[in-house]
Design an enzyme around this catalytic site. Structure first.
Site, PDB file in Angstrom:
ATOM      1  CG  HIS A 212       1.623  -6.759  -6.324  1.00  0.00           C
ATOM      2  ND1 HIS A 212       1.780  -5.568  -5.666  1.00  0.00           N
ATOM      3  CD2 HIS A 212       0.660  -7.438  -5.651  1.00  0.00           C
ATOM      4  CE1 HIS A 212       0.941  -5.528  -4.632  1.00  0.00           C
ATOM      5  NE2 HIS A 212       0.248  -6.655  -4.600  1.00  0.00           N
ATOM      6  CG  HIS A 254       2.401  -1.150 -11.544  1.00  0.00           C
ATOM      7  ND1 HIS A 254       3.556  -0.567 -11.077  1.00  0.00           N
ATOM      8  CD2 HIS A 254       1.899  -1.868 -10.512  1.00  0.00           C
ATOM      9  CE1 HIS A 254       3.741  -0.913  -9.818  1.00  0.00           C
ATOM     10  NE2 HIS A 254       2.754  -1.697  -9.447  1.00  0.00           N
TER      11      HIS A 254
HETATM   12  C1  LIG Z   1       7.568  -7.279   7.555  1.00  0.00           C
HETATM   13  C2  LIG Z   1       7.427  -6.281   6.490  1.00  0.00           C
HETATM   14  C3  LIG Z   1       8.581  -5.401   6.236  1.00  0.00           C
HETATM   15  C4  LIG Z   1       6.296  -6.228   5.774  1.00  0.00           C
HETATM   16  C5  LIG Z   1       6.010  -5.237   4.731  1.00  0.00           C
HETATM   17  C6  LIG Z   1       5.182  -5.796   3.621  1.00  0.00           C
HETATM   18  C7  LIG Z   1       4.706  -4.715   2.707  1.00  0.00           C
HETATM   19  C8  LIG Z   1       3.980  -3.555   3.256  1.00  0.00           C
HETATM   20  C9  LIG Z   1       4.943  -4.826   1.413  1.00  0.00           C
HETATM   21  C10 LIG Z   1       4.507  -3.840   0.409  1.00  0.00           C
HETATM   22  C11 LIG Z   1       3.929  -4.563  -0.736  1.00  0.00           C
HETATM   23  C12 LIG Z   1       3.443  -3.594  -1.775  1.00  0.00           C
HETATM   24  C13 LIG Z   1       2.192  -2.869  -1.538  1.00  0.00           C
HETATM   25  C14 LIG Z   1       4.162  -3.411  -2.887  1.00  0.00           C
HETATM   26  C15 LIG Z   1       3.763  -2.535  -3.991  1.00  0.00           C
HETATM   27  O1  LIG Z   1       3.569  -3.331  -5.109  1.00  0.00           O
HETATM   28  P1  LIG Z   1       3.413  -2.668  -6.538  1.00  0.00           P
HETATM   29  O2  LIG Z   1       3.169  -3.818  -7.459  1.00  0.00           O
HETATM   30  O3  LIG Z   1       2.264  -1.742  -6.471  1.00  0.00           O
HETATM   31  O4  LIG Z   1       4.705  -1.980  -6.816  1.00  0.00           O
END
Ligand SMILES: CC(C)=CCC/C(C)=C/CC/C(C)=C/COP(=O)(O)O
Length: 291
Positions: A212, A254
Site C-alpha cells: 500500500h 505492518h
Molecule cells: C489484476 C491483478 C493482478 C490484480 C491483483 C490486485 C491485488 C490482489 C493486489 C494486492 C494488493 C494488496 C493486498 C497488497 C498488500 O498490501 P500491503 O500494504 O499489506 O503489503
C-alpha cells in the site's frame, strides 16, 4: 576488553574463556591465551578452516572473511608471537552493525505494537478501525487497476490514453516488484495483525515492504506529475498517501519500517516508470498490432 595474554602454567586449561595455545592444550609451549571477543587465536583459525560448518559460521559472522582467504593476509603479531590475520581487526564492525540493526528492529517492533491501536475492535482506537479499512481499500491494487483501466477505456484523447496506459503499467510493475521483494525478504506481518484483508496474493502474508505504501507513494508522484491539479488538491494527494501509510501501522498490518521502506521504494519506482514510459509512438504500434 581482555587482550590476548600469555601466562605460564597449565592451571588455566579448564577455565572458561581461556584456551590452550599451540593446538593440543597446555602442551607444546605450555602457554595459554585468553579468547578475545575480537580475536581468535591463529591456531583456532587454522583448525576452523578445515571444518565446513565452522567455515560457514565464520563466513556469516564477518563480511571481510568472505572476501579473502584468511591465512594469506596475516600481518599482525599476537602476544604469543603468532601472526593474527589483519582482517580479524574488523570483526568488531559486523557486530556493531548487528547491534545497531537489532536495536532498530527492537524499536521498530515496540513502536509498531504501540501504534497498532486499530489492530482489532477491542484495541484502544478499535472504533475507527472501519475508517482505517476504508483508507486501506483506497490504496488497494484492485480499485487502482480497475480505475486506470476504466479511464483508459473512457479516454478519448491521445494524451489521456498515454497517461492512463502508463499508470496501468506502473501499477502492474508495482505489484511485481513488491511481490519479488516480499518473497525475498519474507518478513512476517506483526503478531497483532488480524489477517482479514481482502483480495491478497500469497506473498501478501509477508509484510516487507508495504504494498500500500509503495503504491501510495508512486501514484501520488504520478498524479502530481501528470494531472493539472489546484494546490489544495495536490496537498490532498500527499495527505492521502501519508494517511494510507499511517493506516497500515494503525491497523497492525505492518511495522513502521515496512511502511517507511515502502514509501522509499514507491518514490523511486516512479523514476523507473518515467524511464520506461510508453510513448505515443509505442502505443500506436501496440494499437496497430491489436487491430
Ligand atoms: C489484476 C491483478 C493482478 C490484480 C491483483 C490486485 C491485488 C490482489 C493486489 C494486492 C494488493 C494488496 C493486498 C497488497 C498488500 O498490501 P500491503 O500494504 O499489506 O503489503
Amino acid at each position: 576488553m581482555p587482550s590476548p595474554k600469555a601466562r605460564s602454567g597449565g592451571g588455566g586449561g579448564g577455565r572458561s574463556g581461556s584456551v590452550p595455545a599451540g593446538g593440543g592444550g597446555a602442551g607444546g609451549n605450555g602457554r595459554y591465551e585468553f579468547m578475545s571477543l575480537t580475536r581468535t587465536p591463529s591456531h583456532l583459525l587454522q583448525r576452523q578452516g578445515s571444518d565446513p560448518t565452522s567455515a560457514r559460521l565464520r563466513a556469516s559472522e564477518s563480511p571481510c572473511r568472505r572476501r579473502g582467504s584468511g591465512s594469506s593476509s596475516a600481518s599482525t603479531s599476537s602476544a604469543g608471537g603468532q601472526p593474527v590475520p589483519e582482517e580479524d581487526c574488523m570483526r568488531l564492525n559486523p557486530s556493531t552493525l548487528g547491534i545497531a540493526l537489532s536495536s532498530l528492529l527492537a524499536v521498530d517492533l515496540w513502536l509498531s505494537k504501540r501504534l497498532g491501536v486499530c489492530a482489532c475492535e477491542d484495541a484502544s482506537w478499535g472504533s475507527v478501525r472501519p475508517l482505517m479499512k476504508l483508507v486501506e481499500v483506497s490504496g488497494h491494487g484492485i480499485p487502482w487497476l480497475l480505475g486506470a483501466a476504466y479511464c483508459l477505456y473512457k479516454s478519448d484523447s491521445a494524451a489521456g490514453q498515454e497517461v492512463t496506459l502508463n499508470l496501468l503499467m506502473a501499477l502492474l510493475l508495482d505489484l511485481v516488484l513488491v511481490g519479488v521483494v516480499k518473497a525475498l525478504v519474507r518478513r512476517r506481518r506483526p503478531a497483532h495483525n488480524r489477517m482479514d484483508m481482502f483480495a491478497t496474493f500469497s506473498v501478501d502474508r509477508y509484510s516487507f515492504p508495504s504494498g500500500h505504501a509503495t503504491r501510495a507513494a508512486m501514484c501520488a508522484r504520478f498524479l502530481l506529475a501528470h494531472l493539472v491539479l489546484a494546490a489544495p488538491l495536490r496537498v490532498l494527494v500527499l495527505l492521502w498517501a501519508a494517511f494510507v501509510g499511517l493506516s497500515r501501522v494503525l491497523l497492525g498490518r505492518h511495522n513502521v519500517t515496512d511502511v517507511a521502506f515502502g514509501f522509499f521504494m514507491g518514490y523511486f519506482q516512479y523514476n523507473l516508470v518515467e524511464a520506461l514510459w510508453l510513448s505515443p509512438v509505442v502505443l500506436q504500434s501496440m494499437m496497430g498490432q491489436l487491430e
